[in-house]
Design a protein around this motif. Structure first.
Motif, PDB file in Angstrom:
ATOM      1  N   PRO A 114       0.814  -1.225   0.000  1.00 47.78           N
ATOM      2  CA  PRO A 114       0.000   0.000   0.000  1.00 47.78           C
ATOM      3  C   PRO A 114       0.846   1.273   0.000  1.00 47.78           C
ATOM      4  CG  PRO A 114      -0.871  -1.552   1.585  1.00 47.78           C
ATOM      5  CD  PRO A 114       0.426  -2.114   1.089  1.00 47.78           C
ATOM      6  N   TRP A 115       2.012   1.234   0.664  1.00 47.19           N
ATOM      7  CA  TRP A 115       2.898   2.388   0.664  1.00 47.19           C
ATOM      8  C   TRP A 115       3.398   2.673  -0.751  1.00 47.19           C
ATOM      9  CZ3 TRP A 115       8.298   2.435  -0.210  1.00 47.19           C
ATOM     10  CH2 TRP A 115       8.917   3.657   0.063  1.00 47.19           C
ATOM     11  N   THR A 118       0.624   4.051  -2.837  1.00 47.89           N
ATOM     12  CA  THR A 118       0.378   5.459  -2.510  1.00 47.89           C
ATOM     13  C   THR A 118       1.396   6.355  -3.195  1.00 47.89           C
ATOM     14  OG1 THR A 118      -0.561   4.826  -0.389  1.00 47.89           O
ATOM     15  CG2 THR A 118       0.152   7.107  -0.621  1.00 47.89           C
ATOM     16  N   ALA A 121       0.463   6.540  -6.797  1.00 49.71           N
ATOM     17  CA  ALA A 121      -0.721   7.376  -6.982  1.00 49.71           C
ATOM     18  C   ALA A 121      -0.395   8.856  -6.825  1.00 49.71           C
ATOM     19  CB  ALA A 121      -1.811   6.969  -5.995  1.00 49.71           C
ATOM     20  N   LEU A 122       0.544   9.182  -5.945  1.00 48.26           N
ATOM     21  CA  LEU A 122       0.926  10.589  -5.770  1.00 48.26           C
ATOM     22  C   LEU A 122       1.680  11.137  -6.976  1.00 48.26           C
ATOM     23  CD1 LEU A 122       1.957  10.641  -2.015  1.00 48.26           C
ATOM     24  CD2 LEU A 122      -0.052  11.706  -3.063  1.00 48.26           C
ATOM     25  N   LEU A 170       7.168  11.466   1.068  1.00 41.44           N
ATOM     26  CA  LEU A 170       7.068  10.040   1.340  1.00 41.44           C
ATOM     27  C   LEU A 170       8.365   9.318   1.057  1.00 41.44           C
ATOM     28  CD1 LEU A 170       3.523   9.191   0.044  1.00 41.44           C
ATOM     29  CD2 LEU A 170       4.294   9.293   2.387  1.00 41.44           C
TER      30      LEU A 170
END
Length: 171
Positions: A114-115, A118, A121-122, A170
């Motif tokens: 999931p990281w 993410t 997606a960013l 991130l």
């Protein structure tokens, strides 16, 4: 409901809204179907395995591999829409991404994928602004004053992308 509460409801308006929604839904469904038509033969003939093997053969460190995959997605955004990217690339990159170890940064277990999703997606907003396909450029063109040309909008993209990549907290 809001249209009815505001007193602007009409059956003709409802018909127009339903037709527009149907067209948009059909377009999105067609894009997903077209991506699946591309993906299935590619996977059947071992294209996904070949790409995963090629990525593994590079023997890159986890961060370098992640940056390479994000770079590939960034370049794909020049030519295809984010919907196609999200349908086409996961079968190609998930085998390579699942082998990466980010335990010192993210922890172990179910948090790694999931990281990475993410982070990916960013980075999709960059596909909205990169020419020649960037949808946001056309929206900006419609909202910009008459004196602003498409070339001026396009010249503003590299600084925006630089800010996007340099402000990624991130990573």
């Amino acid at each position: 409901v809001l249209v009815a509460l505001s007193g602007r409801f009409s059956w003709a308006l409802l018909k127009d809204i339903m037709l527009a929604t149907s067209r948009l839904s059909a377009m999105v469904f067609f894009i997903i179907m077209a991506a699946a038509v591309f993906t299935y033969p590619f996977r059947y003939f071992g294209g996904d395995s070949a790409i995963a093997d090629a990525l593994r053969a590079l023997s890159l460190e986890p961060w370098s591999m992640l940056m390479l995959i994000l770079g590939i997605i960034f370049v794909l955004g020049f030519f295809i829409d984010w919907i196609e990217i999200t349908v086409i690339t996961p079968p190609l990159f998930i085998p390579a991404l699942s082998a990466l170890d980010f335990a010192s940064h993210v922890g172990t277990g179910p948090t790694t994928m999931p990281w990475m999703a993410t982070i990916t997606a960013l980075h999709f907003p960059t596909t909205f602004i990169t020419p020649p396909f960037g949808f946001a450029l056309f929206f900006l063109r419609g909202a910009a004053p008459d004196g602003v040309s498409h070339v001026q909008l396009t010249l503003g993209i590299p600084p925006s992308i630089k800010i996007h990549f340099s402000s990624s907290t991130l990573l």
